[in-house]
Design an enzyme around this catalytic site. Structure first.
Site, PDB file in Angstrom:
ATOM      1  N   LYS A   1       0.852  -1.198   0.000  1.00 19.55           N
ATOM      2  CA  LYS A   1       0.000   0.000   0.000  1.00 19.55           C
ATOM      3  C   LYS A   1       0.889   1.251   0.000  1.00 19.55           C
ATOM      4  O   LYS A   1       2.093   1.172   0.284  1.00 19.55           O
ATOM      5  CB  LYS A   1      -0.925  -0.017   1.222  1.00 19.55           C
ATOM      6  CG  LYS A   1      -0.181  -0.010   2.544  1.00 19.55           C
ATOM      7  CD  LYS A   1      -1.122  -0.104   3.723  1.00 19.55           C
ATOM      8  CE  LYS A   1      -0.341  -0.026   5.025  1.00 19.55           C
ATOM      9  NZ  LYS A   1      -1.134   0.354   6.159  1.00 19.55           N
TER      10      LYS A   1
ATOM     11  N   ARG B   1     -10.819   0.017  14.907  1.00 22.65           N
ATOM     12  CA  ARG B   1     -10.595   0.950  13.806  1.00 22.65           C
ATOM     13  C   ARG B   1     -11.516   0.585  12.648  1.00 22.65           C
ATOM     14  O   ARG B   1     -12.409   1.333  12.339  1.00 22.65           O
ATOM     15  CB  ARG B   1      -9.119   0.935  13.386  1.00 22.65           C
ATOM     16  CG  ARG B   1      -8.761   2.063  12.445  1.00 22.65           C
ATOM     17  CD  ARG B   1      -7.286   2.120  12.113  1.00 22.65           C
ATOM     18  NE  ARG B   1      -6.825   0.960  11.364  1.00 22.65           N
ATOM     19  CZ  ARG B   1      -5.596   0.841  10.891  1.00 22.65           C
ATOM     20  NH1 ARG B   1      -4.708   1.803  11.084  1.00 22.65           N
ATOM     21  NH2 ARG B   1      -5.220  -0.243  10.216  1.00 22.65           N
TER      22      ARG B   1
ATOM     23  N   TYR C   1      15.070  31.622   8.380  1.00 24.06           N
ATOM     24  CA  TYR C   1      13.903  32.346   8.916  1.00 24.06           C
ATOM     25  C   TYR C   1      13.967  32.463  10.434  1.00 24.06           C
ATOM     26  O   TYR C   1      14.265  31.484  11.137  1.00 24.06           O
ATOM     27  CB  TYR C   1      12.614  31.609   8.552  1.00 24.06           C
ATOM     28  CG  TYR C   1      12.255  31.722   7.091  1.00 24.06           C
ATOM     29  CD1 TYR C   1      12.030  32.954   6.493  1.00 24.06           C
ATOM     30  CD2 TYR C   1      12.132  30.574   6.316  1.00 24.06           C
ATOM     31  CE1 TYR C   1      11.694  33.049   5.147  1.00 24.06           C
ATOM     32  CE2 TYR C   1      11.795  30.652   4.975  1.00 24.06           C
ATOM     33  CZ  TYR C   1      11.578  31.896   4.401  1.00 24.06           C
ATOM     34  OH  TYR C   1      11.248  31.988   3.074  1.00 24.06           O
TER      35      TYR C   1
ATOM     36  N   MET D   1      10.843  25.822   3.078  1.00 28.73           N
ATOM     37  CA  MET D   1      10.043  25.006   2.156  1.00 28.73           C
ATOM     38  C   MET D   1      10.944  24.199   1.214  1.00 28.73           C
ATOM     39  O   MET D   1      10.655  23.047   0.890  1.00 28.73           O
ATOM     40  CB  MET D   1       9.117  25.913   1.330  1.00 28.73           C
ATOM     41  CG  MET D   1       8.131  25.156   0.493  1.00 28.73           C
ATOM     42  SD  MET D   1       7.090  26.218  -0.524  1.00 28.73           S
ATOM     43  CE  MET D   1       6.068  27.011   0.693  1.00 28.73           C
TER      44      MET D   1
HETATM   45  C1  LIG Z   1      -4.404  -4.196   7.699  1.00 27.46           C
HETATM   46  C2  LIG Z   1      -2.912  -4.119   7.628  1.00 27.46           C
HETATM   47  N1  LIG Z   1      -2.211  -5.262   7.585  1.00 27.46           N
HETATM   48  C3  LIG Z   1      -0.872  -5.261   7.530  1.00 27.46           C
HETATM   49  C4  LIG Z   1      -0.165  -4.075   7.528  1.00 27.46           C
HETATM   50  C5  LIG Z   1       1.338  -4.129   7.490  1.00 27.46           C
HETATM   51  O1  LIG Z   1       1.888  -3.645   8.685  1.00 27.46           O
HETATM   52  P1  LIG Z   1       3.474  -3.645   8.888  1.00 27.46           P
HETATM   53  O2  LIG Z   1       3.995  -2.592   7.993  1.00 27.46           O
HETATM   54  O3  LIG Z   1       3.664  -3.373  10.322  1.00 27.46           O
HETATM   55  O4  LIG Z   1       3.939  -4.981   8.489  1.00 27.46           O
HETATM   56  C6  LIG Z   1      -0.853  -2.875   7.602  1.00 27.46           C
HETATM   57  C7  LIG Z   1      -0.119  -1.614   7.675  1.00 27.46           C
HETATM   58  O5  LIG Z   1      -0.340  -0.753   8.466  1.00 27.46           O
HETATM   59  C8  LIG Z   1      -2.271  -2.879   7.644  1.00 27.46           C
HETATM   60  O6  LIG Z   1      -2.983  -1.756   7.689  1.00 27.46           O
END
Ligand SMILES: Cc1ncc(COP(=O)(O)O)c(C=O)c1O
Length: 366
Positions: free
Chosen positions: A35, A129, A256, A304
């Site tokens: 992700k 969550r 700054y 920046m």
């Molecule tokens: C649902 C879920 N599973 C697995 C992971 C992977 O976590 P990690 O990076 O600690 O392995 C995440 C990341 O936050 C997650 O949201």
């Protein structure tokens, strides 16, 4: 040449995934979590390396991330667990993505669509969550079981405190998860692939691996628990090239607010990285960078687009074009930078942005 770049070492990613495969053993499937553009490492390059190194499945947060991966030609199993009930799922449904179901409303959408789909039910076990609350387990398990076009691959849940190995909450969540699996099976769902463990639980709690682990951070070579060493290799280096070296006199102040005053005559290096590029402004006062193996303090405020680094009398002859390591190979680690910034290494690798260009090393055997 780019003034500011992240260098991603694909061989390090390959090494880490192989290491994780060894660690979980042949009976547990390895999901590599990609992700957020592979935690800032660039999913397009990283995903094929992970699959070649032994990942069994790739995990995305949003369904759109998974669809994008499919469009890149990745034909491995893909799982995604974030979507809105009124979202158009047609691309996801035609892309053979395993879709996470975190509520009864989400389950109902997939039941009503009547298009064949594989799902994983995300159950609430104590993180509070996103997941089906225990009071609705039976209803969700039953509606999904009764929908002939839906195949439930298993259950998943996420741990809130696995990065604190002594925190008893992990055992409470694990027991609740086990309970959910029992209940789903009692109600007739086979649930062959259940998964709970993230990086910290994968590395520290073999007993919580279930059928599959979901590993993000460790694939990128970072330890999720301070002080542990699993032989992982950090894959990202954030580096910039100095654009100017200029003298400063004792008593003159810089940047700054003129918050820093030179204690003696010396030199400043101007480094083209600022908060627009993801360097936290809050780090001023505690950032150290590395130039040719020597550590130098950042001084004054983060602007920046730039920061200045105090070279003192510049005994090693630092000059324009020299490379400054913000974190990574040849400098401090992402974890050290995170500690200095009062955050976590997860956030640090996701930060480089703005004018940062990504480059890749290794991975030539692909
Ligand atoms: C649902 C879920 N599973 C697995 C992971 C992977 O976590 P990690 O990076 O600690 O392995 C995440 C990341 O936050 C997650 O949201």
């Amino acid at each position: 040449m780019s003034l500011l770049s992240t260098r991603i070492n694909l061989d390090a990613i390959s090494h880490n995934v192989r290491r994780l495969k060894e660690l979980v053993g042949p009976d547990v499937r390895l999901m590599c979590v990609v992700k957020a553009d592979a935690y800032g490492h660039g999913v397009e390059k990283v995903a094929p390396v992970m699959l070649k190194a032994g990942a069994d499945v790739l995990g995305c947060a949003t369904v759109d991330e998974a669809v994008a991966l499919r469009k890149l030609g990745i034909d491995a199993e893909l799982v995604a667990w974030m979507w809105e009930p009124d979202q158009d799922l047609s691309d996801a449904l035609s892309s053979n993505i395993v879709i996470g179901v975190p509520s009864l409303a989400h389950a109902q959408v997939l039941v009503d669509i009547e298009v064949p789909v594989k799902v994983v039910i995300k159950v609430e076990t104590g993180m509070h969550r996103n997941g089906v609350d225990p009071a609705q387990w039976d209803e969700v398990f039953t509606v999904l079981r009764d929908a002939e076009h839906i195949e439930v691959t298993g259950l998943m849940s996420h741990l809130a405190c696995a990065d604190e190995p002594d925190n008893p909450h992990t055992d409470i969540q694990a027991a609740e998860f086990q309970q959910a699996v029992y209940r789903a099976r009692e109600l007739g769902l086979e649930c062959p692939i259940n998964h709970l463990a993230n990086s910290p639980a994968t590395l520290t709690r073999k007993d919580l691996h279930f059928d599959q682990v979901r590993v993000g951070l460790a694939c990128y070579g970072l330890e999720p628990v301070a002080g542990l060493d699993h032989g992982l290799e950090p894959a990202m280096t954030w580096a910039a090239n100095i654009i100017n070296v200029k003298p400063i006199k004792k008593g003159e102040s810089s940047c700054y607010g003129l918050t820093w005053t030179a204690p003696a005559d010396g030199y400043l290096a101007v480094v083209p990285v600022g908060y627009a590029d993801g360097l936290p402004r809050s780090i001023q006062g505690s950032l150290e960078v590395t130039i040719s193996g020597k550590s130098y303090p950042h001084v004054g405020r983060v602007s920046m687009d730039q920061i200045v680094v105090d070279l003192g009398e510049n005994p090693f002859g630092v000059s324009p074009d020299d490379e400054v390591i913000i974190f990574g190979e040849g400098g401090q680690s992402a974890t050290q930078l995170a500690d200095a910034a009062g955050t976590i290494n997860y956030e640090i690798v996701c930060r480089p942005t703005g004018r940062t260009k990504r480059t890749y090393e290794g991975g030539i055997d692909l």
